[in-house]
Design a protein around this motif. Sequence first.
Motif, short mmCIF file in Angstrom:
data_model
loop_
_atom_site.label_atom_id
_atom_site.label_comp_id
_atom_site.label_asym_id
_atom_site.label_seq_id
_atom_site.Cartn_x
_atom_site.Cartn_y
_atom_site.Cartn_z
N PHE A 262 0.81 -1.20 0.00
CA PHE A 262 0.00 0.00 0.00
C PHE A 262 0.85 1.26 0.00
CE2 PHE A 262 -2.63 -3.32 1.90
CZ PHE A 262 -3.68 -3.30 1.02
N ASP A 263 1.97 1.23 0.71
CA ASP A 263 2.88 2.36 0.75
C ASP A 263 4.25 1.86 1.20
OD1 ASP A 263 2.82 2.22 3.63
OD2 ASP A 263 1.04 3.47 3.62
N GLU A 264 5.21 2.75 1.32
CA GLU A 264 6.58 2.38 1.66
C GLU A 264 6.68 1.76 3.06
OE1 GLU A 264 9.36 2.21 -0.25
OE2 GLU A 264 7.89 2.63 -1.82
N GLU A 265 5.85 2.21 3.99
CA GLU A 265 5.90 1.68 5.36
C GLU A 265 5.24 0.32 5.49
OE1 GLU A 265 4.64 5.17 5.05
OE2 GLU A 265 6.78 5.56 5.04
N ASP A 266 4.66 -0.16 4.43
CA ASP A 266 3.89 -1.39 4.46
C ASP A 266 4.74 -2.65 4.26
OD1 ASP A 266 1.47 -2.83 4.57
OD2 ASP A 266 1.41 -2.93 2.38
N GLY A 267 6.01 -2.50 3.99
CA GLY A 267 6.86 -3.65 3.68
C GLY A 267 7.19 -4.49 4.90
N LEU A 268 7.61 -5.69 4.62
CA LEU A 268 8.05 -6.63 5.64
C LEU A 268 9.45 -6.22 6.10
CD1 LEU A 268 7.29 -9.37 7.00
CD2 LEU A 268 8.61 -10.47 5.18
N THR A 269 9.70 -6.31 7.39
CA THR A 269 11.01 -5.97 7.94
C THR A 269 11.62 -7.20 8.62
OG1 THR A 269 10.16 -5.32 10.11
CG2 THR A 269 10.24 -3.59 8.41
N ALA A 270 12.91 -7.14 8.85
CA ALA A 270 13.60 -8.23 9.55
C ALA A 270 13.02 -8.41 10.96
CB ALA A 270 15.09 -7.96 9.61
N ALA A 271 12.71 -7.31 11.62
CA ALA A 271 12.13 -7.39 12.96
C ALA A 271 10.79 -8.12 12.93
CB ALA A 271 11.96 -6.00 13.55
N MET A 272 9.98 -7.86 11.90
CA MET A 272 8.69 -8.56 11.78
C MET A 272 8.91 -10.06 11.60
SD MET A 272 6.88 -5.94 9.18
CE MET A 272 5.27 -5.38 9.60
N VAL A 273 9.83 -10.42 10.71
CA VAL A 273 10.10 -11.84 10.48
C VAL A 273 10.56 -12.50 11.79
CG1 VAL A 273 11.56 -13.50 9.23
CG2 VAL A 273 10.65 -11.49 8.04
N ASN A 274 11.45 -11.83 12.51
CA ASN A 274 11.92 -12.37 13.79
C ASN A 274 10.77 -12.53 14.79
OD1 ASN A 274 14.58 -12.61 12.93
ND2 ASN A 274 15.08 -10.53 13.57
N ASN A 275 9.88 -11.55 14.85
CA ASN A 275 8.73 -11.65 15.75
C ASN A 275 7.78 -12.78 15.35
OD1 ASN A 275 9.55 -9.57 17.44
ND2 ASN A 275 8.43 -8.01 16.30
N TYR A 276 7.54 -12.93 14.05
CA TYR A 276 6.68 -14.02 13.58
C TYR A 276 7.32 -15.37 13.89
CZ TYR A 276 4.18 -10.38 10.94
OH TYR A 276 3.46 -9.27 10.56
#
Length: 186
Positions: free
Chosen positions: A43-57
């Motif tokens: 949807f926008d630039e802030e919408d991307g997946l981050t390393a922190a998100m992957v680690n949290n998942y």
Amino acid sequence: MEELSHFLEQLRTQRPVPWEQLPDFSLYMDQVLSYMDRQVIRFDEEDGLTAAMVNNYTKSGLVPRAAGKKYSREHLAYLTAICVLKHVMSTRDMDLLIRQELHEDRSVPDGYAAFCQSLDKALTLTAGEMDARTAPEELADAAIHFALISYAAGAASSRYVALLRQRQEEQEKKLPKKGRKDTEKE
């Protein structure tokens, strides 16, 4: 409107690749993040997946642990589903749905294929609905229309999740205490 035309084209054409086309070699985190940008509509630039998100998942058990620092096509399949579903449901609900979809004999490739098929239908349906609503003077009406579709679909999804959770809790009550603890650890 040009902005809507571009987005409409994305809805019509951008789809996650089928299982067979996911890389069959391991990827490092930066490669995974780059790959996921092509897998889902952002949807926008802030919408991307981050390393922190992957680690949290991964920490929450939503995504299997990586082999060392390398991620497989199975990880890409999980992350594709999560990147789409995170917009409409909690991590807890995603976890329940992913576990339900991959229960018994259903493999990750089969679950991923079913997910992609449902996503394709939803995106195609939405693109068809948008075709009739692109005039600048109809922006507010179109936004309300899609918000109401989202509300109705969200309510239906929430009800299905509640029923699945209720069924899961009933099944866990039937397990002996030892089996219940084993299920909770999964």
